[in-house]
Enzyme design. Sequence first.
Site, mmCIF file in Angstrom:
data_model
loop_
_atom_site.group_PDB
_atom_site.id
_atom_site.type_symbol
_atom_site.label_atom_id
_atom_site.label_comp_id
_atom_site.label_asym_id
_atom_site.label_seq_id
_atom_site.Cartn_x
_atom_site.Cartn_y
_atom_site.Cartn_z
ATOM 1 N N ASP A 147 0.856 -1.175 0.000
ATOM 2 C CA ASP A 147 0.000 0.000 0.000
ATOM 3 C C ASP A 147 0.893 1.226 0.000
ATOM 4 O OD1 ASP A 147 -2.494 1.467 0.485
ATOM 5 O OD2 ASP A 147 -3.171 -0.432 1.359
ATOM 6 N N ASP A 167 -3.131 4.554 -2.427
ATOM 7 C CA ASP A 167 -4.221 5.082 -1.613
ATOM 8 C C ASP A 167 -4.718 6.426 -2.167
ATOM 9 O OD1 ASP A 167 -5.586 4.618 1.032
ATOM 10 O OD2 ASP A 167 -4.741 6.586 1.494
ATOM 11 N N GLU A 172 -6.578 3.379 -5.738
ATOM 12 C CA GLU A 172 -7.859 3.584 -5.074
ATOM 13 C C GLU A 172 -8.316 4.978 -5.489
ATOM 14 O OE1 GLU A 172 -9.947 3.837 -0.690
ATOM 15 O OE2 GLU A 172 -8.122 4.926 -1.152
ATOM 16 N N HIS A 230 -11.078 -3.407 3.659
ATOM 17 C CA HIS A 230 -10.928 -2.992 5.056
ATOM 18 C C HIS A 230 -11.700 -1.711 5.381
ATOM 19 C CE1 HIS A 230 -8.243 -0.498 2.824
ATOM 20 N NE2 HIS A 230 -8.035 0.272 3.879
ATOM 21 N N ASP A 231 -12.286 -1.071 4.389
ATOM 22 C CA ASP A 231 -13.060 0.165 4.627
ATOM 23 C C ASP A 231 -14.561 -0.056 4.529
ATOM 24 O OD1 ASP A 231 -10.767 1.735 4.845
ATOM 25 O OD2 ASP A 231 -10.772 2.279 2.713
#
Length: 505
Positions: A102, A201, A254, A323-324
């Site tokens: 990430d 990200d 993302e 994870h969000d």
Amino acid sequence: MATSSTKKWWKNAIVYQIYPRSFCDSNGDGIGDIPGIISKLHYLKELGVDVIWLSPVYPSPGYDNGYDISDYKGINPEFGTMEDMEKLISRAKRLGIKIIMDLVINHTSDEHEWFKKALAGDSKYRDYYYFRDGKGRKAPNNWGSFFGGKAWTKTENGDYYLHLFSKKQPDLNWHNPDVYEEITDIMRFWLDKGVAGFRCDVINIIYKESLENGKRRFALTGKEHYLNTEGCHELIQRFNAEVWSKYKTFIVGETVFVTPDDAKLLSDESRKELDAVFFFEHMDVDSRGVKWFKKAYKPCRLIRILDKWQKALEVPANYLENHDQIRSVNHFGNTGKFWEKSAKLLCGLNLCLKGLPFIYEGEEIGMTNGDFRGLRDLKDVESASVNQAMKRLLLVHSIRRRLILRTTRDNARTPVQWDSSEGAGFTTGTPWLKINANKSYINVKDEKEDENSILNFYKKMIEYRKGSHALNEGTYRRVASPSDVYIFTRESDEQRLYIYCKVGS
Ligand code: TEU
Ligand code: CA
């Protein structure tokens, strides 16, 4: 058609996301770690995983569980050492699994050396961030933060700094060429260690075109000044030309609030930017503007959205949870009588769509939302911050509790259930976040032994996908159907498949 020499290595990959904190704890401190991941590599290999996306493992004060990085070239001691990381990369490689890390470059932690120097008045480092004087008693502009509240915090010197996320995550100033040099150096550092690429990200918001006031909105006032800006495209093209292309990486971005047109600009092969992007429209299928305020979930809406994105993109990055987000069986399926059936349906859907399937840890055993008793069980900074924002809106506790518990990101962050023991095989100590009681029947050990389990269904579907010409190379076409049934074909010159998904109950 791509020949084998021009074909990208990741084109037919199955990607598995690991949220390290919740995956597997090797030393009993209640926190998942890198040795824990190493101990499960064979499990992932057996499942059929080709690429692991590792959520952040860098040193971090942990206000946003690692998405607030204080040192980009290190490993958080909670997760292990650099040697552990190197071992993970080489062990995975031996099994034919690649690792992407990430990369969080919209912001750093406020405990990063750069920010500390900036606060101490070092002008070089002040220009790594956005420090501005307020307007009278007000912040420099009216922008809102992704976590609720204002996007500016006042420093002890009386000026303000910009943070689109929590105040512990100051935004980097991408107008500054030094920031570009620092971050590309960090990319090379990890690529030289054998990492195969990055999940970037919130990559489409890094370049702020101006710091003007935004048009007033209920949430995220200001976004027209930083979403998908020309400067952002230029930066990504430079990353690609100067770094990524030299290493033959796989880069998934993302990208928040993207439309299909935005996504095409960011990921069309000819533009040499990102290889694939995560879109959010299907995640918001049941939300009223902001995810905390929900409307009824309608399967026909999900179908319409997925169909739209299948048609728009060459290689959509398909995912149903991460994870969000809340767990997909809760979101689009059922956790009662139809738990198993709906988890298998969602697996089939994810693995038959055109594009790259991403599986989030625990999804392959049908893990469900956390069974939290109250707001005090939660650890997520977003939940805490939204709770404050809701208080300011004068929402009473019972309403805040209901709205937050069903949507909190902690729902997907409960420890992976490896077996039915007290620590779920995740830890021998006290887990950092409450383990779900349904570990008694939702766990890897039991599902391994049951031929008809969700886990074994995943294994079979992955194996089938790997052997299917149509699923890897084929076109996508939707077939007319009743409103809650999703029928589509995947067709290549060797094979035609009809996929029938009864998405509704
Ligand atoms: O997420 C960005 C993002 O859009 C989410 O935080 C979103 O605001 C939230 O989930 C509501 O849907 C990325 C990371 O995935 C997330 O974990 C980080 O908190 C965030 O960036 C900041 O780095
Ligand atoms: Ca640990």
